[in-house]
Scaffold this motif. Structure first.
Motif, PDB file in Angstrom:
ATOM      1  N   GLU A 147      -2.034   1.542  -2.582  1.00 21.80           N
ATOM      2  CA  GLU A 147      -1.369   2.822  -2.325  1.00 21.80           C
ATOM      3  C   GLU A 147      -0.114   2.536  -1.501  1.00 21.80           C
ATOM      4  O   GLU A 147      -0.086   1.558  -0.754  1.00 21.80           O
ATOM      5  CB  GLU A 147      -2.341   3.701  -1.522  1.00 21.80           C
ATOM      6  CG  GLU A 147      -1.951   5.145  -1.392  1.00 21.80           C
ATOM      7  CD  GLU A 147      -3.104   5.938  -0.752  1.00 21.80           C
ATOM      8  OE1 GLU A 147      -3.634   6.832  -1.413  1.00 21.80           O
ATOM      9  OE2 GLU A 147      -3.445   5.661   0.418  1.00 21.80           O
ATOM     10  N   ARG A 148       0.888   3.405  -1.654  1.00 26.65           N
ATOM     11  CA  ARG A 148       2.100   3.274  -0.837  1.00 26.65           C
ATOM     12  C   ARG A 148       2.320   4.525  -0.001  1.00 26.65           C
ATOM     13  O   ARG A 148       1.985   5.631  -0.438  1.00 26.65           O
ATOM     14  CB  ARG A 148       3.318   3.036  -1.728  1.00 26.65           C
ATOM     15  CG  ARG A 148       3.383   1.614  -2.245  1.00 26.65           C
ATOM     16  CD  ARG A 148       4.604   1.420  -3.109  1.00 26.65           C
ATOM     17  NE  ARG A 148       4.673   0.035  -3.569  1.00 26.65           N
ATOM     18  CZ  ARG A 148       5.504  -0.407  -4.503  1.00 26.65           C
ATOM     19  NH1 ARG A 148       6.341   0.424  -5.071  1.00 26.65           N
ATOM     20  NH2 ARG A 148       5.495  -1.670  -4.851  1.00 26.65           N
ATOM     21  N   THR A 149       2.926   4.324   1.155  1.00 28.39           N
ATOM     22  CA  THR A 149       3.250   5.443   2.018  1.00 28.39           C
ATOM     23  C   THR A 149       4.599   5.188   2.670  1.00 28.39           C
ATOM     24  O   THR A 149       5.085   4.053   2.695  1.00 28.39           O
ATOM     25  CB  THR A 149       2.136   5.649   3.084  1.00 28.39           C
ATOM     26  OG1 THR A 149       2.377   6.868   3.793  1.00 28.39           O
ATOM     27  CG2 THR A 149       2.055   4.492   4.065  1.00 28.39           C
ATOM     28  N   LEU A 150       5.209   6.242   3.174  1.00 24.33           N
ATOM     29  CA  LEU A 150       6.512   6.109   3.854  1.00 24.33           C
ATOM     30  C   LEU A 150       6.267   6.286   5.344  1.00 24.33           C
ATOM     31  O   LEU A 150       5.612   7.243   5.760  1.00 24.33           O
ATOM     32  CB  LEU A 150       7.458   7.189   3.322  1.00 24.33           C
ATOM     33  CG  LEU A 150       8.954   7.207   3.666  1.00 24.33           C
ATOM     34  CD1 LEU A 150       9.265   7.808   5.021  1.00 24.33           C
ATOM     35  CD2 LEU A 150       9.611   5.831   3.563  1.00 24.33           C
ATOM     36  N   SER A 151       6.776   5.364   6.117  1.00 22.95           N
ATOM     37  CA  SER A 151       6.705   5.516   7.567  1.00 22.95           C
ATOM     38  C   SER A 151       8.105   5.440   8.151  1.00 22.95           C
ATOM     39  O   SER A 151       8.981   4.763   7.609  1.00 22.95           O
ATOM     40  CB  SER A 151       5.804   4.439   8.178  1.00 22.95           C
ATOM     41  OG  SER A 151       5.730   4.632   9.588  1.00 22.95           O
ATOM     42  N   ALA A 158       9.398  -2.273   1.736  1.00 23.96           N
ATOM     43  CA  ALA A 158      10.820  -1.894   1.789  1.00 23.96           C
ATOM     44  C   ALA A 158      11.131  -1.515   3.229  1.00 23.96           C
ATOM     45  O   ALA A 158      10.262  -0.958   3.923  1.00 23.96           O
ATOM     46  CB  ALA A 158      11.109  -0.720   0.859  1.00 23.96           C
ATOM     47  N   LEU A 159      12.353  -1.815   3.664  1.00 30.41           N
ATOM     48  CA  LEU A 159      12.676  -1.612   5.094  1.00 30.41           C
ATOM     49  C   LEU A 159      14.171  -1.443   5.275  1.00 30.41           C
ATOM     50  O   LEU A 159      14.955  -2.212   4.716  1.00 30.41           O
ATOM     51  CB  LEU A 159      12.209  -2.841   5.873  1.00 30.41           C
ATOM     52  CG  LEU A 159      12.422  -2.873   7.381  1.00 30.41           C
ATOM     53  CD1 LEU A 159      11.443  -1.940   8.087  1.00 30.41           C
ATOM     54  CD2 LEU A 159      12.211  -4.294   7.909  1.00 30.41           C
ATOM     55  N   LEU A 213      13.251   3.058   8.492  1.00 33.61           N
ATOM     56  CA  LEU A 213      12.520   3.604   7.343  1.00 33.61           C
ATOM     57  C   LEU A 213      11.780   2.476   6.663  1.00 33.61           C
ATOM     58  O   LEU A 213      12.346   1.394   6.466  1.00 33.61           O
ATOM     59  CB  LEU A 213      13.526   4.196   6.354  1.00 33.61           C
ATOM     60  CG  LEU A 213      14.502   5.210   6.942  1.00 33.61           C
ATOM     61  CD1 LEU A 213      15.701   5.381   6.016  1.00 33.61           C
ATOM     62  CD2 LEU A 213      13.799   6.537   7.155  1.00 33.61           C
ATOM     63  N   MET A 214      10.524   2.705   6.326  1.00 33.19           N
ATOM     64  CA  MET A 214       9.805   1.638   5.611  1.00 33.19           C
ATOM     65  C   MET A 214       8.787   2.203   4.637  1.00 33.19           C
ATOM     66  O   MET A 214       8.174   3.245   4.885  1.00 33.19           O
ATOM     67  CB  MET A 214       9.145   0.672   6.595  1.00 33.19           C
ATOM     68  CG  MET A 214       8.076   1.262   7.454  1.00 33.19           C
ATOM     69  SD  MET A 214       7.678   0.160   8.827  1.00 33.19           S
ATOM     70  CE  MET A 214       8.137   1.223  10.197  1.00 33.19           C
ATOM     71  N   ALA A 215       8.645   1.493   3.529  1.00 32.92           N
ATOM     72  CA  ALA A 215       7.555   1.768   2.594  1.00 32.92           C
ATOM     73  C   ALA A 215       6.483   0.728   2.881  1.00 32.92           C
ATOM     74  O   ALA A 215       6.769  -0.461   3.045  1.00 32.92           O
ATOM     75  CB  ALA A 215       8.039   1.668   1.157  1.00 32.92           C
ATOM     76  N   GLU A 239       8.677  11.093  -0.439  1.00 31.81           N
ATOM     77  CA  GLU A 239       9.333  10.531   0.750  1.00 31.81           C
ATOM     78  C   GLU A 239       9.863   9.113   0.498  1.00 31.81           C
ATOM     79  O   GLU A 239      10.948   8.768   0.956  1.00 31.81           O
ATOM     80  CB  GLU A 239       8.358  10.556   1.934  1.00 31.81           C
ATOM     81  CG  GLU A 239       8.036  11.984   2.369  1.00 31.81           C
ATOM     82  CD  GLU A 239       7.122  12.069   3.577  1.00 31.81           C
ATOM     83  OE1 GLU A 239       6.590  11.028   4.020  1.00 31.81           O
ATOM     84  OE2 GLU A 239       6.949  13.190   4.089  1.00 31.81           O
ATOM     85  N   ILE A 240       9.097   8.291  -0.232  1.00 26.46           N
ATOM     86  CA  ILE A 240       9.595   6.937  -0.554  1.00 26.46           C
ATOM     87  C   ILE A 240      10.839   7.066  -1.435  1.00 26.46           C
ATOM     88  O   ILE A 240      11.862   6.415  -1.186  1.00 26.46           O
ATOM     89  CB  ILE A 240       8.495   6.093  -1.227  1.00 26.46           C
ATOM     90  CG1 ILE A 240       7.380   5.782  -0.225  1.00 26.46           C
ATOM     91  CG2 ILE A 240       9.089   4.782  -1.781  1.00 26.46           C
ATOM     92  CD1 ILE A 240       6.129   5.166  -0.852  1.00 26.46           C
ATOM     93  N   GLY A 241      10.771   7.953  -2.432  1.00 28.71           N
ATOM     94  CA  GLY A 241      11.904   8.150  -3.340  1.00 28.71           C
ATOM     95  C   GLY A 241      13.119   8.762  -2.657  1.00 28.71           C
ATOM     96  O   GLY A 241      14.244   8.596  -3.106  1.00 28.71           O
ATOM     97  N   TYR A 242      12.901   9.466  -1.548  1.00 25.60           N
ATOM     98  CA  TYR A 242      14.011  10.093  -0.817  1.00 25.60           C
ATOM     99  C   TYR A 242      14.903   9.024  -0.186  1.00 25.60           C
ATOM    100  O   TYR A 242      16.106   9.195  -0.087  1.00 25.60           O
ATOM    101  CB  TYR A 242      13.440  11.020   0.262  1.00 25.60           C
ATOM    102  CG  TYR A 242      14.441  11.955   0.883  1.00 25.60           C
ATOM    103  CD1 TYR A 242      14.815  13.127   0.222  1.00 25.60           C
ATOM    104  CD2 TYR A 242      15.013  11.689   2.122  1.00 25.60           C
ATOM    105  CE1 TYR A 242      15.736  14.002   0.788  1.00 25.60           C
ATOM    106  CE2 TYR A 242      15.936  12.552   2.692  1.00 25.60           C
ATOM    107  CZ  TYR A 242      16.286  13.707   2.017  1.00 25.60           C
ATOM    108  OH  TYR A 242      17.207  14.576   2.571  1.00 25.60           O
ATOM    109  N   PHE A 243      14.285   7.917   0.232  1.00 33.95           N
ATOM    110  CA  PHE A 243      15.044   6.906   0.965  1.00 33.95           C
ATOM    111  C   PHE A 243      15.238   5.583   0.232  1.00 33.95           C
ATOM    112  O   PHE A 243      16.113   4.806   0.601  1.00 33.95           O
ATOM    113  CB  PHE A 243      14.363   6.614   2.309  1.00 33.95           C
ATOM    114  CG  PHE A 243      14.446   7.742   3.291  1.00 33.95           C
ATOM    115  CD1 PHE A 243      15.687   8.220   3.700  1.00 33.95           C
ATOM    116  CD2 PHE A 243      13.299   8.333   3.805  1.00 33.95           C
ATOM    117  CE1 PHE A 243      15.777   9.267   4.613  1.00 33.95           C
ATOM    118  CE2 PHE A 243      13.380   9.379   4.718  1.00 33.95           C
ATOM    119  CZ  PHE A 243      14.620   9.848   5.123  1.00 33.95           C
ATOM    120  N   PHE A 244      14.412   5.287  -0.768  1.00 36.53           N
ATOM    121  CA  PHE A 244      14.492   3.982  -1.432  1.00 36.53           C
ATOM    122  C   PHE A 244      14.571   4.151  -2.941  1.00 36.53           C
ATOM    123  O   PHE A 244      13.874   4.993  -3.508  1.00 36.53           O
ATOM    124  CB  PHE A 244      13.262   3.127  -1.106  1.00 36.53           C
ATOM    125  CG  PHE A 244      13.148   2.744   0.346  1.00 36.53           C
ATOM    126  CD1 PHE A 244      13.918   1.712   0.874  1.00 36.53           C
ATOM    127  CD2 PHE A 244      12.272   3.412   1.196  1.00 36.53           C
ATOM    128  CE1 PHE A 244      13.827   1.360   2.210  1.00 36.53           C
ATOM    129  CE2 PHE A 244      12.173   3.067   2.543  1.00 36.53           C
ATOM    130  CZ  PHE A 244      12.948   2.032   3.049  1.00 36.53           C
TER     131      PHE A 244
END
Ligand code: CMP
Length: 138
Positions: free
Chosen positions: A2-6, A34-35, A72-74, A126-131
């Motif tokens: 699973e992936r999440t955005l932090s 991703a970072l 920002l990180m995934a 949220e991941i798609g918003y930044f990466f």
């Protein structure tokens, strides 16, 4: 998997605890896929938190989130969404369990150091918003 955005929020960056936050995620077995560091504009913060736009704290929250650089990180791993939320602790540090990031470092419900997606659909947005796909390792 699973992936999440932090996000390490502006207060976390100001407190110089970026490495501490990432280290806690990594020590739990989660992987940073991703970072990047960024300074969000007010509009970008408003878009990210659009789900909260009718809440009384929306103006203050988006002002705070655009008050300085964020990280920002995934994050990826089995049960990553819940794992990250458990490591962060409750939104309000007054209610956060001992040993969590927010219990150890957060000053208030707004200045609460770190963000983590709360559900799979939110994480995808949220991941798609930044990466974009090219910025995420496989
Ligand atoms: P976060 O996990 O980033 O998601 C939304 C954010 O809004 C939350 O963390 C808090 O920082 C903030 N927030 C939630 N509730 C309140 C509140 N009652 N007052 C101020 N900020 C809040």
């Amino acid at each position: 998997m699973e992936r999440t955005l932090s996000i390490v929020k502006p207060d976390g960056v100001r407190k110089n605890i970026v490495g501490e936050v990432i280290g806690r995620f990594e020590k739990s077995g989660l992987k940073v896929v991703a970072l990047k560091m960024a300074s969000l504009t007010r509009k970008e913060a408003e878009g990210f938190y659009a789900v909260h736009c009718k809440r009384p704290f929306f103006g203050s929250l988006t002002e705070f989130m655009s008050s300085g650089p964020v990280v920002l990180m995934a994050i990826e791993g089995a049960g990553a969404i819940k794992k990250v939320r458990d490591i962060m602790g409750a939104t309000d540090p007054k209610n956060a369990a001992p040993g969590t990031i927010r219990k150890d470092f957060a000053d208030s419900i707004e200045s609460n150091v770190v963000h983590g997606s709360d559900a799979p659909e939110t994480a995808a947005f949220e991941i798609g918003y930044f990466f974009n796909a090219l910025e995420i390792r496989c």
